[in-house]
Motif scaffolding. Sequence first.
Motif, PDB file in Angstrom:
ATOM      1  N   ILE A   1     -65.317  16.841  -3.632  1.00 40.95           N
ATOM      2  CA  ILE A   1     -65.002  16.126  -4.872  1.00 40.95           C
ATOM      3  C   ILE A   1     -64.561  14.703  -4.561  1.00 40.95           C
ATOM      4  N   LEU A   2     -63.811  14.516  -3.490  1.00 39.30           N
ATOM      5  CA  LEU A   2     -63.427  13.172  -3.058  1.00 39.30           C
ATOM      6  C   LEU A   2     -64.666  12.345  -2.735  1.00 39.30           C
ATOM      7  N   SER A   3     -65.607  12.927  -2.029  1.00 38.06           N
ATOM      8  CA  SER A   3     -66.838  12.210  -1.677  1.00 38.06           C
ATOM      9  C   SER A   3     -67.660  11.874  -2.916  1.00 38.06           C
ATOM     10  N   LEU A   4     -67.726  12.802  -3.868  1.00 37.03           N
ATOM     11  CA  LEU A   4     -68.414  12.524  -5.129  1.00 37.03           C
ATOM     12  C   LEU A   4     -67.751  11.365  -5.867  1.00 37.03           C
ATOM     13  N   THR A   5     -66.438  11.336  -5.869  1.00 34.41           N
ATOM     14  CA  THR A   5     -65.714  10.258  -6.543  1.00 34.41           C
ATOM     15  C   THR A   5     -65.974   8.918  -5.865  1.00 34.41           C
ATOM     16  N   VAL A   6     -66.027   8.901  -4.557  1.00 36.36           N
ATOM     17  CA  VAL A   6     -66.336   7.658  -3.832  1.00 36.36           C
ATOM     18  C   VAL A   6     -67.747   7.185  -4.173  1.00 36.36           C
TER      19      VAL A   6
ATOM     20  N   PRO B   1     -82.985 -12.814 -11.273  1.00 36.80           N
ATOM     21  CA  PRO B   1     -84.421 -12.967 -11.012  1.00 36.80           C
ATOM     22  C   PRO B   1     -84.753 -12.399  -9.633  1.00 36.80           C
ATOM     23  N   GLU B   2     -86.036 -12.237  -9.367  1.00 34.84           N
ATOM     24  CA  GLU B   2     -86.450 -11.663  -8.095  1.00 34.84           C
ATOM     25  C   GLU B   2     -85.834 -12.424  -6.941  1.00 34.84           C
ATOM     26  N   GLY B   3     -85.514 -11.700  -5.897  1.00 37.08           N
ATOM     27  CA  GLY B   3     -84.930 -12.301  -4.710  1.00 37.08           C
ATOM     28  C   GLY B   3     -84.027 -11.312  -4.009  1.00 37.08           C
ATOM     29  N   PHE B   4     -83.301 -11.816  -3.025  1.00 36.80           N
ATOM     30  CA  PHE B   4     -82.453 -10.967  -2.201  1.00 36.80           C
ATOM     31  C   PHE B   4     -81.383 -10.254  -3.023  1.00 36.80           C
ATOM     32  N   LEU B   5     -80.705 -10.997  -3.909  1.00 38.80           N
ATOM     33  CA  LEU B   5     -79.618 -10.410  -4.682  1.00 38.80           C
ATOM     34  C   LEU B   5     -80.115  -9.291  -5.594  1.00 38.80           C
ATOM     35  N   CYS B   6     -81.276  -9.470  -6.187  1.00 40.02           N
ATOM     36  CA  CYS B   6     -81.860  -8.442  -7.052  1.00 40.02           C
ATOM     37  C   CYS B   6     -82.260  -7.216  -6.225  1.00 40.02           C
ATOM     38  N   ALA B   7     -82.864  -7.417  -5.078  1.00 45.85           N
ATOM     39  CA  ALA B   7     -83.247  -6.298  -4.215  1.00 45.85           C
ATOM     40  C   ALA B   7     -82.008  -5.554  -3.722  1.00 45.85           C
ATOM     41  N   PHE B   8     -80.951  -6.291  -3.403  1.00 40.11           N
ATOM     42  CA  PHE B   8     -79.708  -5.662  -2.963  1.00 40.11           C
ATOM     43  C   PHE B   8     -79.107  -4.824  -4.083  1.00 40.11           C
ATOM     44  N   GLN B   9     -79.100  -5.362  -5.301  1.00 34.95           N
ATOM     45  CA  GLN B   9     -78.568  -4.610  -6.432  1.00 34.95           C
ATOM     46  C   GLN B   9     -79.393  -3.344  -6.681  1.00 34.95           C
ATOM     47  N   GLY B  10     -80.706  -3.447  -6.594  1.00 31.61           N
ATOM     48  CA  GLY B  10     -81.569  -2.280  -6.767  1.00 31.61           C
ATOM     49  C   GLY B  10     -81.335  -1.233  -5.686  1.00 31.61           C
ATOM     50  N   LEU B  11     -81.216  -1.675  -4.446  1.00 26.51           N
ATOM     51  CA  LEU B  11     -80.934  -0.768  -3.327  1.00 26.51           C
ATOM     52  C   LEU B  11     -79.593  -0.082  -3.521  1.00 26.51           C
ATOM     53  N   TRP B  12     -78.576  -0.854  -3.861  1.00 21.86           N
ATOM     54  CA  TRP B  12     -77.224  -0.333  -4.067  1.00 21.86           C
ATOM     55  C   TRP B  12     -77.231   0.721  -5.174  1.00 21.86           C
ATOM     56  N   LEU B  13     -77.868   0.396  -6.290  1.00 25.84           N
ATOM     57  CA  LEU B  13     -77.925   1.296  -7.442  1.00 25.84           C
ATOM     58  C   LEU B  13     -78.659   2.584  -7.079  1.00 25.84           C
ATOM     59  N   THR B  14     -79.800   2.462  -6.439  1.00 28.48           N
ATOM     60  CA  THR B  14     -80.582   3.637  -6.068  1.00 28.48           C
ATOM     61  C   THR B  14     -79.814   4.515  -5.091  1.00 28.48           C
ATOM     62  N   TYR B  15     -79.220   3.903  -4.084  1.00 34.02           N
ATOM     63  CA  TYR B  15     -78.512   4.673  -3.063  1.00 34.02           C
ATOM     64  C   TYR B  15     -77.353   5.462  -3.653  1.00 34.02           C
ATOM     65  N   PHE B  16     -76.499   4.812  -4.406  1.00 38.02           N
ATOM     66  CA  PHE B  16     -75.315   5.517  -4.897  1.00 38.02           C
ATOM     67  C   PHE B  16     -75.629   6.446  -6.068  1.00 38.02           C
ATOM     68  N   ASP B  17     -76.689   6.181  -6.838  1.00 42.95           N
ATOM     69  CA  ASP B  17     -77.144   7.162  -7.828  1.00 42.95           C
ATOM     70  C   ASP B  17     -77.571   8.448  -7.131  1.00 42.95           C
ATOM     71  N   TRP B  18     -78.361   8.295  -6.063  1.00 41.74           N
ATOM     72  CA  TRP B  18     -78.808   9.466  -5.312  1.00 41.74           C
ATOM     73  C   TRP B  18     -77.639  10.172  -4.629  1.00 41.74           C
ATOM     74  N   CYS B  19     -76.665   9.402  -4.116  1.00 43.50           N
ATOM     75  CA  CYS B  19     -75.496  10.015  -3.475  1.00 43.50           C
ATOM     76  C   CYS B  19     -74.705  10.858  -4.465  1.00 43.50           C
ATOM     77  N   ALA B  20     -74.460  10.305  -5.648  1.00 47.25           N
ATOM     78  CA  ALA B  20     -73.712  11.052  -6.662  1.00 47.25           C
ATOM     79  C   ALA B  20     -74.461  12.331  -7.049  1.00 47.25           C
ATOM     80  N   LEU B  21     -75.760  12.217  -7.241  1.00 51.25           N
ATOM     81  CA  LEU B  21     -76.562  13.396  -7.573  1.00 51.25           C
ATOM     82  C   LEU B  21     -76.531  14.423  -6.438  1.00 51.25           C
ATOM     83  N   ALA B  22     -76.643  13.951  -5.214  1.00 46.48           N
ATOM     84  CA  ALA B  22     -76.620  14.862  -4.061  1.00 46.48           C
ATOM     85  C   ALA B  22     -75.283  15.592  -3.973  1.00 46.48           C
ATOM     86  N   TRP B  23     -74.174  14.880  -4.197  1.00 43.18           N
ATOM     87  CA  TRP B  23     -72.870  15.543  -4.145  1.00 43.18           C
ATOM     88  C   TRP B  23     -72.714  16.572  -5.245  1.00 43.18           C
ATOM     89  N   VAL B  24     -73.200  16.268  -6.443  1.00 40.70           N
ATOM     90  CA  VAL B  24     -73.132  17.251  -7.534  1.00 40.70           C
ATOM     91  C   VAL B  24     -73.932  18.497  -7.159  1.00 40.70           C
TER      92      VAL B  24
END
Length: 174
Positions: free
Chosen positions: A66-71, A87-110
């Motif tokens: 549960i702690l890991s899910l909360t993180v 707009p397209e560029g490094f910051l947008c790709a980083f935001q997309g990567l960040w969002l995808t990674y932690f969405d998947w992490c939360a789902l995996a922990w559940v």
Amino acid sequence: MEAETTKLLNNGSRCIFFNTDSDDYRCVVILTVKRATGTFSLVGCFFMLFVIWLLRRYQSLAQKMILSLTVAAFFDSAAYVMGESHPEGFLCAFQGLWLTYFDWCALAWVCLITFNLYLNLVREISTSRYETLYHVTAWGLPLIMAVLPLLKGCYGPAGAWCWITDNHVAWRFG
């Protein structure tokens, strides 16, 4: 005059999801709601982390999960507060990567918490020996799932945030 309008609508503006200028009320509303919900989620996660720390509720495997899910949810919320549509560029790709990674992490922990409950309650199996496997699965598998679209160049402006673009629909379903 037409060239200026075309330039403005082709990412010269902050509001790329409506192809209008950045002061369009629709853009302001969407970004405000996105930030507000992300902020509420951040506050909730911070509160949960504080309570877990205060009560020292991270002794058993279920509590650690549960702690890991909360993180994971905390960092996922940070992606929604991370700012505006870029707009397209490094910051947008980083935001997309960040969002995808932690969405998947939360789902995996559940999913892993549910699986762990099944093993403990239905099958009556002690699962403490699976802790390392759970962490590798919940943090490692999402990393692969998030990096693959990055390597293929699929991240970019995709509506109210940066994610996998409309040109890569198969990656969105994947």
